[in-house]
Design an enzyme around this catalytic site. Structure first.
Site, PDB file in Angstrom:
ATOM      1  N   ASP A  65     111.605 -17.725  91.871  1.00 37.22           N
ATOM      2  CA  ASP A  65     110.468 -18.380  92.512  1.00 37.22           C
ATOM      3  C   ASP A  65     109.317 -17.094  92.699  1.00 37.22           C
ATOM      4  O   ASP A  65     109.797 -15.901  92.895  1.00 37.22           O
ATOM      5  CB  ASP A  65     110.805 -19.163  93.673  1.00 37.22           C
ATOM      6  CG  ASP A  65     109.769 -20.198  93.756  1.00 37.22           C
ATOM      7  OD1 ASP A  65     108.574 -20.035  93.838  1.00 37.22           O
ATOM      8  OD2 ASP A  65     110.061 -21.554  93.628  1.00 37.22           O
ATOM      9  N   ASP A 125     107.033 -14.256  88.893  1.00 48.00           N
ATOM     10  CA  ASP A 125     106.050 -15.339  88.293  1.00 48.00           C
ATOM     11  C   ASP A 125     106.343 -15.510  86.906  1.00 48.00           C
ATOM     12  O   ASP A 125     106.568 -14.572  86.251  1.00 48.00           O
ATOM     13  CB  ASP A 125     104.699 -14.623  88.664  1.00 48.00           C
ATOM     14  CG  ASP A 125     103.632 -15.868  88.313  1.00 48.00           C
ATOM     15  OD1 ASP A 125     103.794 -16.673  87.468  1.00 48.00           O
ATOM     16  OD2 ASP A 125     102.656 -15.813  89.023  1.00 48.00           O
ATOM     17  N   VAL A 126     106.713 -17.108  86.679  1.00 52.11           N
ATOM     18  CA  VAL A 126     106.886 -17.193  85.099  1.00 52.11           C
ATOM     19  C   VAL A 126     106.121 -16.832  84.226  1.00 52.11           C
ATOM     20  O   VAL A 126     106.074 -16.798  83.034  1.00 52.11           O
ATOM     21  CB  VAL A 126     107.391 -18.820  85.044  1.00 52.11           C
ATOM     22  CG1 VAL A 126     108.426 -18.917  85.883  1.00 52.11           C
ATOM     23  CG2 VAL A 126     106.253 -19.779  85.373  1.00 52.11           C
ATOM     24  N   ASN A 133     112.414 -25.232  85.906  1.00 50.05           N
ATOM     25  CA  ASN A 133     111.752 -26.308  86.692  1.00 50.05           C
ATOM     26  C   ASN A 133     110.355 -25.732  87.144  1.00 50.05           C
ATOM     27  O   ASN A 133     109.772 -26.654  87.604  1.00 50.05           O
ATOM     28  CB  ASN A 133     112.819 -26.598  88.092  1.00 50.05           C
ATOM     29  CG  ASN A 133     111.909 -27.396  89.063  1.00 50.05           C
ATOM     30  OD1 ASN A 133     111.862 -28.469  89.032  1.00 50.05           O
ATOM     31  ND2 ASN A 133     111.495 -26.651  90.178  1.00 50.05           N
ATOM     32  N   TYR A 160      98.147 -32.304  82.056  1.00 53.70           N
ATOM     33  CA  TYR A 160      99.421 -32.303  82.691  1.00 53.70           C
ATOM     34  C   TYR A 160     100.375 -33.147  81.591  1.00 53.70           C
ATOM     35  O   TYR A 160     101.389 -32.315  81.425  1.00 53.70           O
ATOM     36  CB  TYR A 160      99.355 -33.020  84.059  1.00 53.70           C
ATOM     37  CG  TYR A 160     100.786 -32.923  84.392  1.00 53.70           C
ATOM     38  CD1 TYR A 160     101.564 -31.876  84.974  1.00 53.70           C
ATOM     39  CD2 TYR A 160     101.607 -34.167  84.507  1.00 53.70           C
ATOM     40  CE1 TYR A 160     102.814 -31.943  85.517  1.00 53.70           C
ATOM     41  CE2 TYR A 160     102.889 -34.189  85.235  1.00 53.70           C
ATOM     42  CZ  TYR A 160     103.604 -33.191  85.573  1.00 53.70           C
ATOM     43  OH  TYR A 160     104.915 -33.332  86.061  1.00 53.70           O
ATOM     44  N   LYS A 193     103.535 -31.538  79.440  1.00 49.90           N
ATOM     45  CA  LYS A 193     104.788 -32.054  79.543  1.00 49.90           C
ATOM     46  C   LYS A 193     105.398 -32.662  78.157  1.00 49.90           C
ATOM     47  O   LYS A 193     106.632 -32.545  77.763  1.00 49.90           O
ATOM     48  CB  LYS A 193     104.816 -33.115  80.770  1.00 49.90           C
ATOM     49  CG  LYS A 193     104.851 -32.480  82.035  1.00 49.90           C
ATOM     50  CD  LYS A 193     105.882 -31.319  82.276  1.00 49.90           C
ATOM     51  CE  LYS A 193     105.904 -30.744  83.605  1.00 49.90           C
ATOM     52  NZ  LYS A 193     107.109 -29.990  83.849  1.00 49.90           N
ATOM     53  N   ALA A 246     107.305 -38.328  91.883  1.00 45.88           N
ATOM     54  CA  ALA A 246     108.349 -37.783  92.727  1.00 45.88           C
ATOM     55  C   ALA A 246     107.582 -37.378  93.959  1.00 45.88           C
ATOM     56  O   ALA A 246     106.372 -36.907  94.276  1.00 45.88           O
ATOM     57  CB  ALA A 246     109.122 -36.828  92.396  1.00 45.88           C
TER      58      ALA A 246
END
Length: 259
Positions: A40, A56-57, A83, A153, A157, A186
């Site tokens: 993370d 950092d991805v 995730n 978004y 996805k 969520a």
């Protein structure tokens, strides 16, 4: 499945594992016997018992170093839960090119980078422990349902869903299963921040809850349970699957209440 230790002897890496759904996944995998590393960019919220690595991805070199460090610390890698991601609000006219590039970089290429550097470790684990190796992506109901003001978004996805299917085909003969979980709305920190920006947060929360047939938001723990199923040994014959955890939003068409 409460009390089960079906992940005993397995090692997992969870990106975005220090908050929200990722933290819930990490906590559940630990409780079920896995050793877990969290990747993370802010590791301060990483669950106790996890090995936390800051990265950092969007930084390929940092992701490679973090994945390799996690694999060394754990000794091997059986499961990647990819995730890490961010949200975006608006129609196609509301987000400029820079925001499109930023969200796609995190939500799609972030998963590509994590998989790219985890795959050598996963292949070794698959050779040693057939049926126990998997990649699970956090996707979204936005990939399969048209939601208002979620153009960017949803596009990100939708790409994750297609990526999941393609990767499942690419790696099935290597003994690596690839699936995704599609949460509905969520109750996570991102949704909390979104609600805070609304003129009437209570009314906005009620509207988000009402669009799911169960009439409430999905909990992070419920999504984590679905991830654990897809990543675990009970799903040894499951690959190329998108599992909706959305309160019925994807498939149910209810009549108005009282009709």
């Amino acid at each position: 499945m409460t009390g089960t230790r079906d992940f005993e002897g397995m090692n997992a890496l969870v990106t975005g594992g220090a908050s929200g759904i990722g933290a819930a996944v990490t906590t559940l995998l630990l409780a079920r016997g896995a050793r877990v590393a969290v990747l993370d960019r802010d590791i301060t919220g990483a669950p106790a018992g996890a090995f936390a690595v800051e990265a950092d991805v969007t930084d390929d070199a940092a992701v490679r170093a973090a994945v390799d460090r996690a694999a060394v610390e754990l000794g091997s890698l059986h499961t990647l839960v990819s995730n890490a991601g961010i949200g975006a609000v608006g129609t196609v006219t509301d987000n400029d090119d820079a925001e499109w590039a930023r969200v796609l970089d995190i939500n799609v290429l972030g998963m590509v980078r994590a998989a790219r550097h985890a795959l050598p470790h996963l292949r070794r684990a698959a050779a040693e422990r057939p049926g126990a190796v998997s990649i699970t992506h956090t996707c979204s109901i936005a990939a399969t349902a048209g939601l208002p003001r979620r153009a960017l978004y949803s596009a990100s996805k939708g790409a994750v869903l297609s990526l999941t299917l393609a990767m499942a085909a690419d790696h099935v003969r290597e003994g690596i299963r690839v699936n995704c979980v599609n949460p509905g709305t969520a109750d996570t920190p991102w949704i909390g921040r979104l609600l805070d920006q609304a003129d009437d947060p209570a009314a906005e929360r009620a509207a988000l809850a009402a669009r799911q047939p169960l009439g409430r938001l999905v909990s992070a723990d419920e999504v984590a349970a679905a991830v654990a199923y897809l990543a675990g040994p009970a799903a040894a014959s499951v690959t190329g699957t998108a599992l909706a955890v959305d309160g019925g939003m994807q498939g149910l068409r209810l009549r108005p209440a009282g009709s």
